[in-house]
Design an enzyme around this catalytic site. Structure first.
Site, PDB file in Angstrom:
ATOM      1  N   TRP A 124       6.665  -7.211  -7.359  1.00 27.69           N
ATOM      2  CA  TRP A 124       6.976  -5.780  -7.375  1.00 27.69           C
ATOM      3  C   TRP A 124       8.125  -5.638  -6.389  1.00 27.69           C
ATOM      4  O   TRP A 124       7.937  -5.823  -5.185  1.00 27.69           O
ATOM      5  CB  TRP A 124       5.759  -4.966  -6.942  1.00 27.69           C
ATOM      6  CG  TRP A 124       5.957  -3.489  -7.077  1.00 27.69           C
ATOM      7  CD1 TRP A 124       5.755  -2.740  -8.195  1.00 27.69           C
ATOM      8  CD2 TRP A 124       6.371  -2.576  -6.047  1.00 27.69           C
ATOM      9  NE1 TRP A 124       6.037  -1.418  -7.935  1.00 27.69           N
ATOM     10  CE2 TRP A 124       6.420  -1.288  -6.630  1.00 27.69           C
ATOM     11  CE3 TRP A 124       6.727  -2.712  -4.709  1.00 27.69           C
ATOM     12  CZ2 TRP A 124       6.789  -0.161  -5.913  1.00 27.69           C
ATOM     13  CZ3 TRP A 124       7.098  -1.582  -3.993  1.00 27.69           C
ATOM     14  CH2 TRP A 124       7.121  -0.314  -4.601  1.00 27.69           C
ATOM     15  N   LYS A 148      -2.378  11.337 -13.676  1.00 28.06           N
ATOM     16  CA  LYS A 148      -2.634  10.374 -14.761  1.00 28.06           C
ATOM     17  C   LYS A 148      -1.534  10.453 -15.802  1.00 28.06           C
ATOM     18  O   LYS A 148      -1.019   9.441 -16.253  1.00 28.06           O
ATOM     19  CB  LYS A 148      -3.984  10.633 -15.450  1.00 28.06           C
ATOM     20  CG  LYS A 148      -5.231  10.293 -14.691  1.00 28.06           C
ATOM     21  CD  LYS A 148      -5.480   8.815 -14.468  1.00 28.06           C
ATOM     22  CE  LYS A 148      -4.797   8.342 -13.223  1.00 28.06           C
ATOM     23  NZ  LYS A 148      -5.492   8.167 -12.030  1.00 28.06           N
ATOM     24  N   CYS A 192       3.055  -7.173  -5.510  1.00 28.72           N
ATOM     25  CA  CYS A 192       3.218  -8.619  -5.624  1.00 28.72           C
ATOM     26  C   CYS A 192       1.858  -9.310  -5.592  1.00 28.72           C
ATOM     27  O   CYS A 192       0.954  -8.907  -4.869  1.00 28.72           O
ATOM     28  CB  CYS A 192       4.075  -9.213  -4.509  1.00 28.72           C
ATOM     29  SG  CYS A 192       5.732  -8.552  -4.468  1.00 28.72           S
ATOM     30  N   ARG A 217      -0.378  -6.167 -10.046  1.00 26.36           N
ATOM     31  CA  ARG A 217       0.194  -5.959  -8.708  1.00 26.36           C
ATOM     32  C   ARG A 217       1.722  -5.882  -8.723  1.00 26.36           C
ATOM     33  O   ARG A 217       2.339  -5.611  -7.696  1.00 26.36           O
ATOM     34  CB  ARG A 217      -0.224  -7.108  -7.776  1.00 26.36           C
ATOM     35  CG  ARG A 217      -1.722  -7.246  -7.630  1.00 26.36           C
ATOM     36  CD  ARG A 217      -2.056  -8.436  -6.764  1.00 26.36           C
ATOM     37  NE  ARG A 217      -1.673  -8.203  -5.393  1.00 26.36           N
ATOM     38  CZ  ARG A 217      -2.420  -7.606  -4.487  1.00 26.36           C
ATOM     39  NH1 ARG A 217      -3.611  -7.156  -4.822  1.00 26.36           N
ATOM     40  NH2 ARG A 217      -1.989  -7.446  -3.268  1.00 26.36           N
ATOM     41  N   LYS A 261      -0.927  -1.802  -8.832  1.00 26.12           N
ATOM     42  CA  LYS A 261      -2.297  -1.329  -8.632  1.00 26.12           C
ATOM     43  C   LYS A 261      -2.626  -1.200  -7.154  1.00 26.12           C
ATOM     44  O   LYS A 261      -3.302  -0.282  -6.722  1.00 26.12           O
ATOM     45  CB  LYS A 261      -3.251  -2.310  -9.309  1.00 26.12           C
ATOM     46  CG  LYS A 261      -4.722  -1.968  -9.168  1.00 26.12           C
ATOM     47  CD  LYS A 261      -5.138  -1.047 -10.256  1.00 26.12           C
ATOM     48  CE  LYS A 261      -6.564  -0.570 -10.121  1.00 26.12           C
ATOM     49  NZ  LYS A 261      -6.708   0.781 -10.678  1.00 26.12           N
ATOM     50  N   GLU A 285      -5.310  15.429 -10.340  1.00 26.63           N
ATOM     51  CA  GLU A 285      -5.566  14.084 -10.876  1.00 26.63           C
ATOM     52  C   GLU A 285      -5.135  13.994 -12.345  1.00 26.63           C
ATOM     53  O   GLU A 285      -4.555  12.985 -12.764  1.00 26.63           O
ATOM     54  CB  GLU A 285      -7.054  13.743 -10.697  1.00 26.63           C
ATOM     55  CG  GLU A 285      -7.515  12.420 -11.280  1.00 26.63           C
ATOM     56  CD  GLU A 285      -6.822  11.183 -10.700  1.00 26.63           C
ATOM     57  OE1 GLU A 285      -6.074  11.295  -9.713  1.00 26.63           O
ATOM     58  OE2 GLU A 285      -7.015  10.100 -11.281  1.00 26.63           O
ATOM     59  N   GLU A 306       1.878   9.054 -14.403  1.00 25.60           N
ATOM     60  CA  GLU A 306       2.044   7.630 -14.125  1.00 25.60           C
ATOM     61  C   GLU A 306       2.037   6.766 -15.370  1.00 25.60           C
ATOM     62  O   GLU A 306       2.671   5.715 -15.376  1.00 25.60           O
ATOM     63  CB  GLU A 306       1.083   7.115 -13.045  1.00 25.60           C
ATOM     64  CG  GLU A 306      -0.362   7.195 -13.321  1.00 25.60           C
ATOM     65  CD  GLU A 306      -1.198   6.693 -12.135  1.00 25.60           C
ATOM     66  OE1 GLU A 306      -0.698   6.030 -11.238  1.00 25.60           O
ATOM     67  OE2 GLU A 306      -2.399   6.987 -12.146  1.00 25.60           O
ATOM     68  N   ASN A 353       3.877 -11.859  -0.353  1.00 25.60           N
ATOM     69  CA  ASN A 353       3.525 -10.483  -0.713  1.00 25.60           C
ATOM     70  C   ASN A 353       3.603  -9.666   0.562  1.00 25.60           C
ATOM     71  O   ASN A 353       2.916  -9.984   1.531  1.00 25.60           O
ATOM     72  CB  ASN A 353       2.099 -10.454  -1.287  1.00 25.60           C
ATOM     73  CG  ASN A 353       1.543  -9.047  -1.368  1.00 25.60           C
ATOM     74  OD1 ASN A 353       2.285  -8.105  -1.619  1.00 25.60           O
ATOM     75  ND2 ASN A 353       0.255  -8.902  -1.151  1.00 25.60           N
ATOM     76  N   GLY A 354       4.447  -8.630   0.562  1.00 27.17           N
ATOM     77  CA  GLY A 354       4.541  -7.796   1.760  1.00 27.17           C
ATOM     78  C   GLY A 354       5.991  -7.496   2.068  1.00 27.17           C
ATOM     79  O   GLY A 354       6.841  -7.540   1.181  1.00 27.17           O
ATOM     80  N   HIS A 412       3.009  32.613  -7.623  1.00 20.71           N
ATOM     81  CA  HIS A 412       3.834  32.593  -6.414  1.00 20.71           C
ATOM     82  C   HIS A 412       5.062  31.690  -6.577  1.00 20.71           C
ATOM     83  O   HIS A 412       5.648  31.261  -5.589  1.00 20.71           O
ATOM     84  CB  HIS A 412       2.992  32.158  -5.212  1.00 20.71           C
ATOM     85  CG  HIS A 412       1.868  33.110  -4.933  1.00 20.71           C
ATOM     86  ND1 HIS A 412       2.068  34.358  -4.391  1.00 20.71           N
ATOM     87  CD2 HIS A 412       0.545  33.017  -5.191  1.00 20.71           C
ATOM     88  CE1 HIS A 412       0.911  34.986  -4.297  1.00 20.71           C
ATOM     89  NE2 HIS A 412      -0.032  34.194  -4.787  1.00 20.71           N
TER      90      HIS A 412
HETATM   91  C1  AGP Z   1      -4.024   5.756  -9.271  1.00 22.33           C
HETATM   92  O1  AGP Z   1      -3.954   6.004 -10.631  1.00 22.33           O
HETATM   93  C2  AGP Z   1      -2.806   5.258  -8.685  1.00 22.33           C
HETATM   94  N1  AGP Z   1      -2.338   4.096  -9.331  1.00 22.33           N
HETATM   95  C3  AGP Z   1      -2.659   5.270  -7.175  1.00 22.33           C
HETATM   96  O2  AGP Z   1      -2.368   6.578  -6.843  1.00 22.33           O
HETATM   97  C4  AGP Z   1      -3.830   4.784  -6.293  1.00 22.33           C
HETATM   98  O3  AGP Z   1      -4.906   5.677  -6.409  1.00 22.33           O
HETATM   99  C5  AGP Z   1      -3.366   4.698  -4.834  1.00 22.33           C
HETATM  100  O4  AGP Z   1      -2.356   3.741  -4.749  1.00 22.33           O
HETATM  101  C6  AGP Z   1      -4.479   4.383  -3.881  1.00 22.33           C
HETATM  102  O5  AGP Z   1      -5.086   3.163  -4.164  1.00 22.33           O
HETATM  103  P1  AGP Z   1      -6.427   2.731  -3.457  1.00 22.33           P
HETATM  104  O6  AGP Z   1      -7.497   3.644  -3.915  1.00 22.33           O
HETATM  105  O7  AGP Z   1      -6.644   1.311  -3.891  1.00 22.33           O
HETATM  106  O8  AGP Z   1      -6.206   2.850  -1.992  1.00 22.33           O
END
Ligand code: AGP
Length: 634
Positions: A74, A511, A2, A27, A629, A507, A514, A100-101, A530
């Site tokens: 969100w 990527k 949010c 957000r 984000k 990673e 997501e 927000n929260g 395994h």
């Molecule tokens: C990254 O591509 C993601 N969107 C997510 O995993 C992000 O890295 C995570 O939420 C942590 O965010 P921060 O680094 O702002 O704490």
């Protein structure tokens, strides 16, 4: 999670609020809305879905109001429907709130409000706030002894209400009965105030403010601010006045534009050579010689932080957690310090035992991730009985020094990546890796764990990285785009890596997941047999990171095991063309590099692959579904 914005000043609020929400859409984008005061009435407009739906509705909005609030959601409590969209209003529709929260005690508050006769129109936790405010205002008006001077009555009501709320929240409130003020409050969720020329702004994050002002004041937990046409007053939840000095940012509004790229993510991938260069220029001593006693780094961290260290804990989430795994490898193998990396969300409820000689590092690009902040807060609390030198053993690695993290920990490494808008982290990940190289080498210098020759070798390798990242981008973008066509209907991907490149496999898989919504998993290559090897067949591509060094031959053998199960094998490797073709079905070539530095290069083709698959599938690369984000709720 949010985004909230607010404006009070001489201009028309709606366009400023909408522009602010555009900058905060990363957000959350389940719904959006704004509320503004005009001619003694509260006007509210909301729309389900992305912001453009609200923008379409706003085309018919004819109120030149100069005070208002906005929200992009969100969804946490309640479906992403218009009736759950913020702003939420009291029954008389005289006041509106954005939040927000999460209000954790909303059920009991809602129950007691219902018993008093208040009717709810949404499924959200937030809706308790306007009803509580209306209730408080009624009591304040009826009780002359509590009555404050009129302009502060709303502030007083907000103060009473926030003291009843539990959870993490940032709120903004406007009321038709108090048309000359906008009240904001913060408890564990970010909120920044912007100072313009006779106009004042608030937002969950600074990108919404920088087109208007570079002068900002981040609120701290437990603070309320009253924004009026004449200025800003801050007090705490007890009502005591707080004196705070705004700070000036050094940001350029162009930083938050796409600058000709189709997506922010692609722009941010292309910014990586510059980010690595900027980081190295900031922190590497130009003329360092191995015989110098001084460190080759300018991290400006006090020596007490390093003295007698026997353990490092790293706390992070998501991509920052992956960068921290590379950090662990470096801190252990280069600086010789046992290091544990924890998911902040797990650590906060089951922390490892703390010894006085433990350095705790919080890694968060945004500096606002709720779990990481809570885990660090716990660490701060656990250290409060220790003597000063030990208490201060908290270090943050962040891209946003003005964030909550920046104000929480005594020591920081700024990753200097510039604002990242794409929800999928790219350049901030690479910048975090660089921060870990610098920290590990600084510690290695302090602890004398590297020979001078090896130190020089690594430093020279670091200096080559910007040009090598550039080379990969130039040589591979088109090729990866063509390759991506093959995977538009693929349902599963496996990524393999070992040693320092295992976190890059994780990673790469994250990527892809997501932004393309394709199921992908990263594994340490040696673990395949395994269990996960049972997943393989001709429909599952396997991406193997094979960099010459300690585990090169091992990874090649593991890759062959996958190929023997018909998997299409994609190699990320500097092997010569013929050899590579004999081993892999497809090769994404990487320049030769010291294995220790290779993650900075091997991550790049994986970012490009994820980007192009998602873009070709026609997906919203910058704002993937269900994600935000900055994850400011638990
Ligand atoms: C990254 O591509 C993601 N969107 C997510 O995993 C992000 O890295 C995570 O939420 C942590 O965010 P921060 O680094 O702002 O704490």
């Amino acid at each position: 999670m949010c985004g909230i914005v607010g404006y009070i000043g001489p201009k028309q609020a709606s366009q400023i609020l909408l522009a602010g929400l555009e900058k905060l859409e990363y957000r959350g984008y389940d719904s959006a809305g704004i509320a503004a005061i005009w001619e003694g009435q509260l006007h509210c407009i909301r729309a389900k879905g992305k912001l453009f739906h609200l923008a379409d509705k706003l085309a018919d909005w004819s109120y030149p109001a100069t005070v208002g609030i906005g929200h992009t959601r969100w969804a946490t409590h309640g479906k992403p429907e218009e009736y759950n969209a913020h702003p939420h209003r009291d029954e008389s529709e005289r006041l509106a709130v954005v939040q927000n929260g999460i209000i954790e005690n909303y059920r009991e508050l809602r129950e007691s409000l219902r018993q008093k006769g208040y009717a709810f129109r949404s499924e959200t936790d937030t809706e308790v706030i306007p009803h509580l405010l209306a209730d408080c205002l009624k009591q304040l008006r009826n009780n002359p002894s509590d009555k404050a001077t009129p302009p502060s009555l709303l502030l007083q009501a907000v103060r009473q209400v926030v003291n009843q709320l539990q959870g993490a929240f940032a709120i903004a409130v406007v009321s038709a009965d108090f048309p000359d003020e906008l009240i904001v409050a913060r408890q564990q969720a970010p909120l920044v105030i912007g100072y313009g020329q006779g106009e004042y702004f608030c937002a969950s994050d600074t990108p919404a403010l920088i087109p208007y002002t570079q002068t900002i004041l981040p609120l701290d937990n437990g603070e309320i601010a009253r924004l009026s046409y004449n200025g800003v007053e801050v007090c705490n939840f007890n009502g005591d006045r707080v004196r705070k000095t705004p700070r000036t940012l050094n940001w350029n509004p162009v930083m938050v534009e796409k600058q000709g790229f189709k997506h922010f993510m692609l722009k941010e991938i292309y910014e990586q050579p510059g980010v690595v260069r900027a980081c190295l220029e900031t922190y590497l001593q130009e003329d360092w010689q191995p015989d110098r006693t001084q460190s080759p780094m300018r991290l400006e961290l006090p020596q007490e932080l390093y003295a007698d260290l026997d353990r490092i804990h790293i706390l992070a989430c998501g991509t920052s957690w992956h960068a921290s795994l590379v950090g662990k490898y470096l801190l252990e193998q280069v600086a010789g310090i046992p290091t544990e990396v924890h998911y902040a969300s797990e650590f906060r409820y089951a922390p490892s035992p703390l010894t006085p000689n433990t350095l705790t590092i919080g890694v968060t690009q945004s500096g606002e991730t709720a779990d990481t902040l809570a885990a660090l807060e716990l660490e701060k609390h656990r250290r409060s009985d220790l003597k000063d030198a030990y208490r201060a053993r908290l270090l943050g690695i962040t891209n946003r020094t003005e964030s909550s993290l920046g104000r929480m920990v005594p020591h920081l490494i700024d990753t200097h990546a510039g604002i990242e808008i794409g929800v999928a982290a790219t350049k901030t990940f690479i910048a975090q890796l660089i921060a870990f190289y610098l920290l590990a080498l600084d510690l290695a210098h302090y602890r004398k764990t590297l020979t001078p020759e090896r130190m020089v070798e690594i430093l020279e390798g670091l200096r080559q990285l910007p040009a090598l990242v550039e080379q990969i981008l130039e040589s591979q973008e088109r090729y990866v785009e063509t390759l991506a066509h093959q995977f538009l209907d693929t349902q599963d991907f496996i990524y393999l890596g070992r040693g320092i490149n295992f976190p890059i496999a994780l990673e790469g898989a994250l990527k892809l997941k997501e932004i393309s919504y394709i199921h992908a998993e990263g594994y340490p290559a040696g673990e395949m047999k395994h269990g996960p090897i049972a997943l393989l067949d001709a429909k599952v591509p396997v991406v193997a990171i094979a960099m010459p060094g300690t585990v090169f031959e091992k990874v090649l053998s593991n890759a062959q095991e996958a190929k023997a199960r018909d998997a299409q094998l994609i190699g990320i490797t500097p092997m010569n063309e013929q050899e590579a073709r004999e081993t892999f079905d497809t090769v994404l070539p990487i320049p030769e590099i010291d294995e220790l530095l290779s993650p900075v290069l091997t991550a790049i083709p994986l970012q490009l692959l994820a980007y192009h698959i998602a873009a070709l599938r026609g997906l919203d690369v910058d704002q993937p579904r269900n994600l935000a984000k900055s994850v400011t709720v638990e």
